[in-house]
Design an enzyme around this catalytic site. Structure first.
Site, PDB file in Angstrom:
ATOM      1  CE1 TYR A 161      -4.093   1.419  -0.390  1.00  0.00           C
ATOM      2  CE2 TYR A 161      -3.830   2.608   1.701  1.00  0.00           C
ATOM      3  CZ  TYR A 161      -4.625   2.343   0.526  1.00  0.00           C
ATOM      4  OH  TYR A 161      -5.626   3.312   0.296  1.00  0.00           O
ATOM      5  CE  LYS A 168      -7.393   6.353   0.427  1.00  0.00           C
ATOM      6  NZ  LYS A 168      -8.353   6.645  -0.118  1.00  0.00           N
TER       7      LYS A 168
HETATM    8  P1  NAD Z   1     -12.164   3.699  -8.756  1.00  0.00           P
HETATM    9  O1  NAD Z   1     -11.114   3.637  -9.812  1.00  0.00           O
HETATM   10  O2  NAD Z   1     -13.231   3.308  -9.153  1.00  0.00           O
HETATM   11  O3  NAD Z   1     -12.434   5.240  -8.264  1.00  0.00           O
HETATM   12  C1  NAD Z   1     -11.274   6.158  -8.081  1.00  0.00           C
HETATM   13  C2  NAD Z   1     -11.646   7.590  -8.739  1.00  0.00           C
HETATM   14  O4  NAD Z   1     -10.770   8.654  -8.119  1.00  0.00           O
HETATM   15  C3  NAD Z   1     -12.069   7.398  -9.980  1.00  0.00           C
HETATM   16  O5  NAD Z   1     -13.505   7.905 -10.464  1.00  0.00           O
HETATM   17  C4  NAD Z   1     -11.342   8.739 -10.554  1.00  0.00           C
HETATM   18  O6  NAD Z   1     -11.731   9.476 -11.803  1.00  0.00           O
HETATM   19  C5  NAD Z   1     -11.003   9.488  -9.369  1.00  0.00           C
HETATM   20  N1  NAD Z   1      -9.853  10.510  -9.458  1.00  0.00           N
HETATM   21  C6  NAD Z   1      -8.516  10.183  -9.407  1.00  0.00           C
HETATM   22  N2  NAD Z   1      -7.944  11.309  -9.698  1.00  0.00           N
HETATM   23  C7  NAD Z   1      -8.980  12.401  -9.633  1.00  0.00           C
HETATM   24  C8  NAD Z   1      -8.630  13.713  -9.551  1.00  0.00           C
HETATM   25  N3  NAD Z   1      -7.502  14.130  -9.787  1.00  0.00           N
HETATM   26  N4  NAD Z   1      -9.927  14.432  -9.502  1.00  0.00           N
HETATM   27  C9  NAD Z   1     -11.113  13.790  -9.371  1.00  0.00           C
HETATM   28  N5  NAD Z   1     -11.206  12.546  -9.431  1.00  0.00           N
HETATM   29  C10 NAD Z   1      -9.944  11.792  -9.526  1.00  0.00           C
HETATM   30  O7  NAD Z   1     -11.607   3.106  -7.466  1.00  0.00           O
HETATM   31  P2  NAD Z   1     -12.357   2.680  -5.920  1.00  0.00           P
HETATM   32  O8  NAD Z   1     -11.608   1.656  -5.538  1.00  0.00           O
HETATM   33  O9  NAD Z   1     -13.895   2.979  -6.013  1.00  0.00           O
HETATM   34  O10 NAD Z   1     -11.668   3.948  -5.320  1.00  0.00           O
HETATM   35  C11 NAD Z   1     -12.557   4.976  -4.669  1.00  0.00           C
HETATM   36  C12 NAD Z   1     -12.023   5.413  -3.164  1.00  0.00           C
HETATM   37  O11 NAD Z   1     -12.178   3.992  -2.298  1.00  0.00           O
HETATM   38  C13 NAD Z   1     -10.642   5.665  -3.193  1.00  0.00           C
HETATM   39  O12 NAD Z   1     -10.400   6.580  -2.091  1.00  0.00           O
HETATM   40  C14 NAD Z   1      -9.826   4.662  -2.808  1.00  0.00           C
HETATM   41  O13 NAD Z   1      -8.652   4.692  -1.986  1.00  0.00           O
HETATM   42  C15 NAD Z   1     -10.736   4.051  -1.748  1.00  0.00           C
HETATM   43  N6  NAD Z   1     -10.622   2.481  -1.295  1.00  0.00           N
HETATM   44  C16 NAD Z   1     -10.687   1.561  -2.251  1.00  0.00           C
HETATM   45  C17 NAD Z   1     -10.517   0.199  -1.734  1.00  0.00           C
HETATM   46  C18 NAD Z   1     -10.346  -0.835  -2.901  1.00  0.00           C
HETATM   47  O14 NAD Z   1     -10.063  -1.983  -2.409  1.00  0.00           O
HETATM   48  N7  NAD Z   1     -10.895  -0.695  -3.975  1.00  0.00           N
HETATM   49  C19 NAD Z   1     -10.571  -0.088  -0.381  1.00  0.00           C
HETATM   50  C20 NAD Z   1     -10.544   0.856   0.458  1.00  0.00           C
HETATM   51  C21 NAD Z   1     -10.562   2.274  -0.156  1.00  0.00           C
END
Ligand code: NAD
Length: 260
Positions: A161, A168
């Protein structure tokens, strides 16, 4: 007695969702849950390249607002809030579900991370949430809820990570400080910490499949969470049922985070 809504708990509430890239996005699961509880939605897409993937989802969600938003482009986040103000005149809930780090920094050791890469990751994944809070505050005259997506790597070392761990951690700390500062205005602030989910953002993390397999095996409930699991809990935090909750990180991970 606490007054609870008679019908759907978010009926007529105005909700801004930032972070839908496609139908696998956590933000999409959240938007779907907000809608099922009665909310009206504003949805954003990153740029013109992303728009064709997000537009049909916005239609499915009957979103009243669809706007571009790259938080690293000066003025774009402000423009979204301007549209919200002009269209609705208020906002009840804002969800930040975005994260980014340059690949070389994300996939290398924290020890080797560049100042530029760290700053970009911090700006997009953390400070943009603070900017959202600042822009939301005047639109939340009757109170509201601000929500951000975090991950267990904020508080424990999750191999691979890397620099997103400290980023985070800063996000979760920001949630607490924002909850303190905005509490007197009845604006509640939460981080939601989902277990691992196969999304586009997750595909940038090395050996992610291994992390998924391990999570399914270790979590007390014995299976992975999906975006609807995360969605309903996130939406619940915005309802009057959660009206005295603020400043916390809520784990939606089937209990994974309690395990050694
Ligand atoms: P995802 O790729 O579907 O979503 C990530 C989003 O971030 C995308 O819509 C992308 O367009 C946006 N993004 C990136 N740079 C950007 C910018 N400059 N301006 C505006 N938007 C921007 O993936 P996800 O897993 O749904 O991620 C969403 C959140 O959940 C993130 O914060 C991620 O860290 C968190 N998260 C994900 C997981 C996992 O396992 N997938 C677990 C815990 C937390």
């Amino acid at each position: 007695m606490i007054e609870l809504p008679a019908g759907r708990p978010l009926e007529g509430q105005k909700v801004l969702v930032i972070g839908i890239a496609n139908e696998h996005s956590i933000a999409f699961g959240c938007a779907r849950a907000f809608r099922r509880l009665g909310a009206d939605l504003a949805i954003t897409y990153l740029n013109e390249k992303a728009k064709p993937y997000v537009e049909p989802l916005a239609r499915e969600l009957e979103a009243g607002i669809l706007a571009p938003c790259d938080v690293s482009v000066p003025g774009q986040l402000e423009a979204v809030f301007d549209t919200v103000r002009q269209t609705w005149g208020r906002l009840d809930v804002a969800l930040h579900s975005i994260a980014f780090a340059p690949k070389a920094d994300l996939q290398g050791r924290l020890v080797d991370s560049s100042a530029e890469g760290f700053a970009v990751a911090m700006d997009v994944s953390c400070h943009s949430f603070i900017r959202m809070a600042r822009l939301a505050e005047p639109l939340m005259a009757d109170g509201g809820t601000l929500l951000a997506m975090s991950y267990l790597g904020a508080v424990r070392v999750v191999p691979n990570y890397n620099l997103m761990g400290p980023v985070k951690a800063a996000l979760e700390s920001s949630v607490r400080y924002l909850a303190h500062e905005l509490g007197p205005r009845q604006i509640r602030v939460h981080a939601v910490s989902p277990g691992p989910l196969k999304t586009r953002a997750a595909s940038g993390i090395k050996d992610f499949d291994h992390l998924l397999a391990e999570a399914a095996e270790k979590a007390p409930v014995g299976e992975l969470v999906d975006i609807d699991d995360v969605g309903v809990t996130t939406a619940y935090l915005a309802t009057p049922y959660a009206r005295r909750l603020t400043g916390t990180t809520v784990y939606v991970d089937g209990g994974l985070s309690i395990m050694a």
